[in-house]
Design a protein around this motif. Structure first.
Motif, short mmCIF file in Angstrom:
data_model
loop_
_atom_site.label_atom_id
_atom_site.label_comp_id
_atom_site.label_asym_id
_atom_site.label_seq_id
_atom_site.Cartn_x
_atom_site.Cartn_y
_atom_site.Cartn_z
N GLU A 1 -53.83 -35.61 14.63
CA GLU A 1 -54.80 -34.99 13.74
C GLU A 1 -54.20 -33.75 13.09
OE1 GLU A 1 -58.62 -34.36 15.42
OE2 GLU A 1 -58.56 -36.17 16.65
N PRO A 2 -54.81 -33.25 11.99
CA PRO A 2 -54.29 -32.04 11.34
C PRO A 2 -54.28 -30.87 12.31
CG PRO A 2 -55.89 -33.13 9.94
CD PRO A 2 -55.95 -33.82 11.27
N THR A 3 -53.25 -30.02 12.19
CA THR A 3 -53.11 -28.90 13.12
C THR A 3 -53.93 -27.69 12.72
OG1 THR A 3 -51.16 -28.13 11.90
CG2 THR A 3 -50.79 -29.61 13.77
N GLY A 4 -54.60 -27.73 11.55
CA GLY A 4 -55.37 -26.56 11.13
C GLY A 4 -56.58 -26.28 12.01
N GLU A 5 -57.14 -27.32 12.62
CA GLU A 5 -58.30 -27.17 13.50
C GLU A 5 -57.84 -26.64 14.85
OE1 GLU A 5 -61.25 -26.60 15.35
OE2 GLU A 5 -61.90 -27.70 13.57
N ARG A 6 -58.23 -25.38 15.16
CA ARG A 6 -57.73 -24.77 16.39
C ARG A 6 -58.86 -24.45 17.37
NH1 ARG A 6 -52.42 -21.01 15.80
NH2 ARG A 6 -51.10 -22.50 14.70
N ASP A 7 -59.96 -25.18 17.29
CA ASP A 7 -61.01 -25.00 18.28
C ASP A 7 -60.49 -25.57 19.60
OD1 ASP A 7 -63.20 -25.36 20.01
OD2 ASP A 7 -64.59 -25.43 18.32
N PHE A 8 -60.09 -24.68 20.48
CA PHE A 8 -59.43 -25.09 21.73
C PHE A 8 -60.29 -26.06 22.53
CE2 PHE A 8 -59.09 -24.23 26.31
CZ PHE A 8 -57.78 -24.65 26.54
N LEU B 1 -51.81 -22.10 20.88
CA LEU B 1 -50.61 -22.91 21.10
C LEU B 1 -50.99 -24.30 21.61
CD1 LEU B 1 -47.57 -23.45 21.69
CD2 LEU B 1 -47.92 -22.28 23.88
N ILE B 2 -51.82 -24.35 22.64
CA ILE B 2 -52.19 -25.64 23.23
C ILE B 2 -52.98 -26.49 22.25
CG2 ILE B 2 -53.54 -26.71 25.08
CD1 ILE B 2 -52.82 -24.24 26.81
N ALA B 3 -53.93 -25.87 21.53
CA ALA B 3 -54.72 -26.62 20.55
C ALA B 3 -53.83 -27.18 19.45
CB ALA B 3 -55.81 -25.73 19.97
N ASP B 4 -52.86 -26.41 19.00
CA ASP B 4 -51.96 -26.85 17.94
C ASP B 4 -51.12 -28.05 18.39
OD1 ASP B 4 -50.73 -26.75 15.45
OD2 ASP B 4 -49.13 -25.45 16.16
N LEU B 5 -50.56 -27.95 19.59
CA LEU B 5 -49.72 -29.05 20.09
C LEU B 5 -50.57 -30.29 20.40
CD1 LEU B 5 -47.23 -27.10 22.39
CD2 LEU B 5 -46.93 -27.81 20.02
N MET B 6 -51.78 -30.08 20.93
CA MET B 6 -52.64 -31.22 21.22
C MET B 6 -53.07 -31.93 19.93
SD MET B 6 -52.72 -31.71 24.36
CE MET B 6 -53.74 -33.15 24.07
N THR C 1 -36.80 -31.60 26.53
CA THR C 1 -37.72 -32.05 27.58
C THR C 1 -39.06 -32.51 27.00
OG1 THR C 1 -36.72 -30.62 29.26
CG2 THR C 1 -39.00 -31.32 29.65
N LEU C 2 -39.62 -31.69 26.11
CA LEU C 2 -40.93 -32.00 25.56
C LEU C 2 -40.88 -33.14 24.53
CD1 LEU C 2 -42.49 -28.43 25.18
CD2 LEU C 2 -42.87 -30.10 26.99
N THR C 3 -39.83 -33.17 23.72
CA THR C 3 -39.77 -34.22 22.70
C THR C 3 -39.37 -35.57 23.29
OG1 THR C 3 -37.51 -33.53 22.11
CG2 THR C 3 -39.34 -32.64 20.80
N THR C 4 -38.68 -35.55 24.43
CA THR C 4 -38.42 -36.81 25.12
C THR C 4 -39.72 -37.40 25.64
OG1 THR C 4 -36.18 -36.13 25.75
CG2 THR C 4 -37.19 -37.90 27.04
N ARG C 5 -40.59 -36.51 26.16
CA ARG C 5 -41.90 -36.95 26.66
C ARG C 5 -42.83 -37.31 25.51
NH1 ARG C 5 -46.01 -38.76 27.77
NH2 ARG C 5 -47.49 -38.25 29.43
N TRP C 6 -42.81 -36.49 24.45
CA TRP C 6 -43.70 -36.70 23.30
C TRP C 6 -42.90 -36.53 22.01
CZ3 TRP C 6 -45.62 -32.89 26.95
CH2 TRP C 6 -46.56 -33.41 27.86
N PRO C 7 -42.29 -37.59 21.50
CA PRO C 7 -41.45 -37.47 20.30
C PRO C 7 -42.17 -36.85 19.11
CG PRO C 7 -41.13 -39.61 21.35
CD PRO C 7 -42.28 -38.95 22.05
N MET C 8 -43.49 -37.01 19.03
CA MET C 8 -44.22 -36.48 17.88
C MET C 8 -44.23 -34.94 17.84
SD MET C 8 -46.11 -37.60 20.54
CE MET C 8 -46.95 -39.11 20.14
N LEU C 9 -43.82 -34.29 18.92
CA LEU C 9 -43.77 -32.82 18.94
C LEU C 9 -42.52 -32.27 18.27
CD1 LEU C 9 -45.10 -31.88 22.51
CD2 LEU C 9 -46.34 -31.90 20.34
N ALA C 10 -41.64 -33.14 17.81
CA ALA C 10 -40.38 -32.67 17.22
C ALA C 10 -40.60 -31.74 16.04
CB ALA C 10 -39.53 -33.88 16.80
N GLN C 11 -41.66 -31.98 15.25
CA GLN C 11 -41.90 -31.15 14.08
C GLN C 11 -42.56 -29.81 14.40
OE1 GLN C 11 -40.80 -31.61 10.90
NE2 GLN C 11 -39.63 -33.27 11.88
N PRO C 12 -43.65 -29.77 15.19
CA PRO C 12 -44.30 -28.47 15.40
C PRO C 12 -43.60 -27.56 16.40
CG PRO C 12 -45.50 -30.18 16.59
CD PRO C 12 -44.45 -30.89 15.76
#
Length: 387
Positions: free
Chosen positions: A192-199, A181-186, A115-126
């Motif tokens: 952008e790099p996922t290390g920055e987790r300032d929500f 979780l939300i900051a990482d997926l966003m 469901t999520l990767t169909t909407r946002w293919p770039m989420l396939a990795q995280p």
């Protein structure tokens, strides 16, 4: 020789270790089919455990389950021709999940991943690293997660407070436990790099101002503030106050700060906990004598260590072994000590006491909360520290 229950336990461990990888690519040629050797014994080993071999063969003869069971033939001198279970072959993760009773979780995780990767293919990795969230969220929570990702993605710089987001079911408590979780997926959605987790920065939202609570203990200083003595305000506003105290006490707990009575040229800052980074944003602290008083436990010293990052010359009161040992009858228990073995910004004596508490040299998991120290003793020490 693996019995069916042994195979189930092995597959359960395999599923736990590989489920994220399988979720991302369930058709990888290097992963499937999965063959599980059943441990065919040598003739010499079989002769030593005839009953065990018979029970093993019987278990697989009566087995009716998922996968393809392969048999082999052995021609042994003493035991003759024997037909033995050789291996179990499973075609995909669906069959593994059925074997271990996890098919419902696996199917739910797969469905939500799609469901999520169909909407946002770039989420396939995280997404696979959040397998348990995909598998175990309620339908309502998963819908909220998808909805808020969609809303933030469409409104990347709304500058709203989180409670203003127009998504059903989103409240402060729900968001608080899902910020990372939300900051990482966003971050992935924004490329952008996922290390920055300032929500708040990541999601374009406005954070509530950080409030700092302090008391002004000198009447002349209070006069400069219109008579205010107990102040709770955003850090930026307190930083701009027109005061120049001679001494500033920083105490870990609220009631300790409330117990202070008037002292010349003195301010007390209360209840920062680990949020002592705000101390570096108060310019009028730089010319004052700053004194820290925290709980006598590992976290009290860890907060002191952190505070010295911003105030290198920060002194302490009532954080010594003598104070700790003279209040043995008031010790409590520190259930989750700080993990660091050494805190580099402590003095030698502070470091020794920190390690004594952490290593249970003086007692098991001890702590002395600052409020437990007899106030007459504490107040005399406080007054003496500014003479």
């Amino acid at each position: 020789m693996r019995l069916p229950e042994d195979v189930r336990q092995w597959l359960d461990r395999r599923f736990h270790n590989k489920k994220r990888e399988w979720l991302r690519d369930d058709t990888g040629e290097d992963q499937w089919p999965l063959e599980v050797p059943l441990g065919v014994p040598t003739e010499q080993a079989a002769l030593k455990q005839i009953d065990g071999v018979r029970a093993w063969v019987s278990a697989w003869q009566s087995w009716q389950g998922i996968g393809t069971l392969s048999w082999c033939e052995r021609r042994w001198k003493a035991l003759g021709v024997q037909r033995l279970p050789e291996k179990l072959t499973l075609r995909n993760a669906d069959e593994v999940s059925l074997w271990i009773g996890a098919s419902t979780r696996w199917e739910r995780a797969q469905s939500r991943y799609q469901t999520l990767t169909t909407r946002w293919p770039m989420l396939a990795q995280p997404l696979p690293k959040y397998f348990d969230i995909l598998a175990d969220y309620s339908e309502a929570d998963f819908r909220r997660l998808a909805d808020i990702l969609d809303w933030i993605h469409c409104h990347p710089q709304s500058n709203l407070y989180p409670r203003q987001i127009p998504v059903a079911g989103i409240d402060s408590k729900w968001l608080e436990s899902r910020k990372a979780l939300i900051a990482d997926l966003m971050a992935t959605l924004q490329g952008e790099p996922t290390g920055e987790r300032d929500f708040f920065r990541r999601c374009g939202l406005r954070a509530q101002p950080q409030l700092l609570r302090m008391r002004v203990l000198d009447p002349s200083l209070r006069a400069r503030l219109g008579g205010l003595g107990d102040i709770s305000a955003p850090c930026e506003e307190i930083a701009g106050l027109d005061i120049q105290p001679k001494q500033v006490f920083i105490v870990e707990n609220l009631q300790t700060g409330l117990a202070f009575t008037d002292l010349p040229g003195t301010v007390v800052i209360m209840r920062l906990g680990y949020a002592v980074d705000v101390l570096g944003r108060l310019p009028w602290l730089q010319q004052a004598q700053c004194i820290y008083w925290g709980d006598l436990d590992t976290h009290g010293f860890a907060i002191l260590h952190r505070a010295r990052t911003y105030l290198p010359h920060l002194k302490t009161v009532l954080m010594d072994e003598s104070t700790l040992m003279s209040h043995r009858d008031l010790w409590g228990e520190e259930k989750a000590p700080h993990p660091a073995t050494e805190l580099s910004l402590l003095t030698h004596s502070e470091q020794q006491l920190y390690q004594s508490i952490k290593e249970n040299t003086l007692g098991q998991h001890i702590r002395l909360e600052q409020e437990r120290i007899r106030w007459d003793v504490a107040w005399d020490v406080i007054k003496a520290s500014i003479r």
